[in-house]
Scaffold this active site. Structure first.
Site, PDB file in Angstrom:
ATOM      1  N   ASP A 131       0.831  -1.199   0.000  1.00 23.40           N
ATOM      2  CA  ASP A 131       0.000   0.000   0.000  1.00 23.40           C
ATOM      3  C   ASP A 131       0.870   1.256   0.000  1.00 23.40           C
ATOM      4  OD1 ASP A 131      -2.842   0.943   0.453  1.00 23.40           O
ATOM      5  OD2 ASP A 131      -1.870   1.930   2.145  1.00 23.40           O
ATOM      6  N   GLU A 168      14.021 -15.730   0.740  1.00 23.40           N
ATOM      7  CA  GLU A 168      14.278 -16.840   1.677  1.00 23.40           C
ATOM      8  C   GLU A 168      13.315 -17.992   1.407  1.00 23.40           C
ATOM      9  OE1 GLU A 168      13.592 -15.099   5.521  1.00 23.40           O
ATOM     10  OE2 GLU A 168      15.411 -13.870   5.402  1.00 23.40           O
TER      11      GLU A 168
HETATM   12  C1  GLC Z   1      -4.119   3.042  -0.726  1.00 21.29           C
HETATM   13  C2  GLC Z   1      -5.350   2.184  -0.634  1.00 21.29           C
HETATM   14  C3  GLC Z   1      -6.495   3.027  -0.182  1.00 21.29           C
HETATM   15  C4  GLC Z   1      -6.160   3.606   1.181  1.00 21.29           C
HETATM   16  C5  GLC Z   1      -4.845   4.363   1.150  1.00 21.29           C
HETATM   17  C6  GLC Z   1      -4.330   4.636   2.535  1.00 21.29           C
HETATM   18  O1  GLC Z   1      -4.208   4.000  -1.716  1.00 21.29           O
HETATM   19  O2  GLC Z   1      -5.588   1.553  -1.858  1.00 21.29           O
HETATM   20  O3  GLC Z   1      -7.687   2.314  -0.114  1.00 21.29           O
HETATM   21  O4  GLC Z   1      -7.184   4.471   1.582  1.00 21.29           O
HETATM   22  O5  GLC Z   1      -3.837   3.617   0.517  1.00 21.29           O
HETATM   23  O6  GLC Z   1      -3.931   3.459   3.163  1.00 21.29           O
END
Ligand code: GLC
Length: 565
Positions: free
Chosen positions: A225, A279
């Site tokens: 993310d 790993e």
């Molecule tokens: C990313 C995710 C989104 C989230 C953001 C903060 O863009 O896809 O859904 O709100 O990160 O974590």
């Protein structure tokens, strides 16, 4: 005989095990079809209105029949749901509302037994404010080790009552929040999502522990993310928001000098993670969510880094042959730079569903569907059928490209965005923090319809956490299963045919003299032709393997055909 619209011809049939990228191999991810599950909205086993892990396990036969190679699971960790689970309170557990670690293990076994890999979401830029580290930081004094895991600063002005900078968060509103002793902490997203300090070694160690924890439980890969955040340079003097606000996504500096997006140091973290991935046998995979300019993307995708990066260029493109062609060419060049395969995405949990986007005017102001959402789905007028038709054509095009296609739950049903969710149903912080400017992302997160009737259309036995509209009945899984012309069957046939047709990663354009028709050839005689125009075009020679609509000797408007030549 060309008219096999919606049918797979048998003449190309080979046993699945004969494909070169069989899922058991280390390169399984290079040309995988990955299905994103937003777990709270997929299937609710225990009838509390929230989708859960057992709900997913119960639907593994559905996923197997769909024919996907892997599932990517959005966060299922304990969370206060300030941001749909992207506010993680504990990275090494399952939210009790979604199940337990035992349920998770059972799901992994069921997926693997069906030959489906599992990718989980890792959220390393920020934790939830409920995370034990943040709670400890709040109880600890300024300057303490506990505060150093986050980005705390004194305020400015005579009494420190002003935030350290005037920066805005991604979801709107200030990016700093003040705690009772007067200090401020940085949150690039919601205030409930404090940013971690990646200069702190505890943070490094803890994420490595998390990656091993899930890898040891059989997880095959990770979706990272906001992979382009994490490292920051907050040395003084800090730029003002006026200086920064235009520097987003494709406008980011190409030299990695933005104070918090896409800094070069972030790759040191991914090099560390790569050692952990390697790993394992096969090595664990990763895909970066990195909203960076195209030339900066290959580094995230390199074999020394995460290995793959999302390419959102088609998701942002209009339904237009020349835009698609440029995006495809650019991304194939980028993937040859990184050595990774490309990724292709039309929808995910953050954007208006592409079936809906393609039914709206394809102008710069309307094509992403945000203005349509602001009018609760009234303006501009949505052409539902056109959107569905283009989406069917688009997915056949994507699935014929070399690389991995990431699909979002519900798109296999041709599901439209729910544009008219009432205010009291809204959950997304980007709605609440941006009132009057953004409607938010709830409309693509409405729980799936499995049956045409029953409580929550078969999602669960007791309602759904976001209200489902009446028209969900017409597109429910059970309805489409009985209709060979349905979008669900198109996806099933396409994924099955793709396994049989796919071999090397080459793509060659076939010149057809019509700029509105994209025609390319893949190895071993697989060809894909998409007619983006509003007029039918002649069908090129070859045997029709699959078509997004019935075809005869012409390809109708907004349609794709797969040929075996
Ligand atoms: C990313 C995710 C989104 C989230 C953001 C903060 O863009 O896809 O859904 O709100 O990160 O974590």
């Amino acid at each position: 005989m060309h008219s096999i619209g919606g049918q797979v011809s048998d003449t190309t049939a080979q046993p699945k095990s004969a494909t070169k990228d069989a899922p058991s191999k280390p390169n399984w991810w290079r040309q995988a079809a990955v299905y994103q599950i937003y777990p709270r909205s997929f299937a609710d086993h225990n009838g509390d209105g929230l989708g859960d892990i057992k709900g997913i396990t119960a639907r593994v036969p559905y996923l197997k029949e769909l024919g996907v190679d892997a599932v990517w699971l959005s966060p299922f960790y304990p969370s206060e749901l300030a941001d749909g689970g992207y506010d993680v309170a504990d990275y090494r557990d399952v939210d009790p509302r979604l199940g337990s670690l035992a349920d998770f293990d059972e799901m992994v076994s069921a997926l693997h037994a069906s030959g489906i890999k599992l990718i989980v979401d890792i959220v390393p830029n920020h934790t939830s404010d409920q995370h034990e580290w943040f709670q400890e930081a709040l109880q600890s004094p300024p300057g303490s080790a506990a505060r150093d895991r986050y980005v705390f600063r004194d305020g400015i002005g005579p009494d420190g009552s002003q935030p350290p900078t005037d920066w805005q968060s991604v979801f709107g509103g200030p990016a700093w929040h003040q705690v009772p002793d007067g200090q401020w902490y940085l949150h690039l997203f919601a205030p409930e999502q404090p940013d971690l300090n990646w200069d702190n070694k505890d943070v490094h160690e803890d994420f490595i522990k998390t990656l091993r924890f899930w890898s040891n439980r059989g997880v095959d890969g990770f979706r990272i993310d906001v992979a382009h955040a994490l490292t920051k340079d907050l040395s003084e003097p800090l730029p003002t928001w006026e200086e920064l606000r235009h520097l987003m996504h494709e406008n980011l500096p190409l030299d990695g000098t933005h104070p918090f997006w896409d800094r070069d140091e972030v790759h040191e973290i991914y090099a560390e993670w790569r050692k952990v991935f390697n790993e394992y046998d096969p090595p664990r995979t990763a895909v970066a969510e990195a909203w960076v300019p195209r030339p900066r993307r290959p580094r995230y995708a390199s074999a020394e880094g995460l290995g793959q990066a999302f390419n959102f260029d088609l998701l942002e493109a209009a339904w237009d042959a020349s835009e698609f062609r440029e995006v495809i060419d650019d991304n194939l060049t980028l993937s040859s730079e990184s050595g990774a395969s490309s990724t292709w995405v039309l929808s995910n949990h953050d954007v208006v569903r592409h079936v809906t986007r393609y039914g709206l005017p394809q102008d710069p102001d309307t094509k992403n569907g945000k203005s349509w959402l602001m009018t609760d789905g009234k303006e501009p007028k949505l052409d539902r059928e056109l959107g569905e038709r283009r989406a069917r054509a688009a997915v056949l095009l994507l699935l014929a490209l070399p690389g991995s296609t990431y699909m979002y739950q519900g798109e296999e049903l041709g599901l439209h965005e729910v544009g008219d969710l009432p205010e009291e149903a809204m959950q997304d912080p980007s709605y609440f923090r941006n009132k009057g400017v953004e409607k938010g992302r709830d409309g693509c997160r409405v729980p799936l319809p499995w049956t045409p009737d029953g409580a929550s259309f078969g999602f669960g036995s007791n309602g759904a956490h976001l209200p489902q509209p009446g028209w969900f009945a017409d597109v429910a899984v059970a309805v489409q299963e009985n209709d060979p012309a349905s979008t669900l069957w198109l996806y099933r046939r396409a994924l099955e045919a793709r396994h049989k047709l796919q071999s090397g990663e080459a793509l060659e354009w076939v010149d057809n003299g019509n700029a509105e028709v994209l025609h390319f050839a893949r190895p071993d005689g697989w060809q894909c032709v998409t007619n983006f125009s509003a007029q039918p075009v002649p069908l090129p020679p070859g045997e029709v393997v699959l078509a997004s609509v019935p075809v005869d000797d012409e390809i109708p408007a907004d349609a794709t055909v797969w040929l075996k030549v």
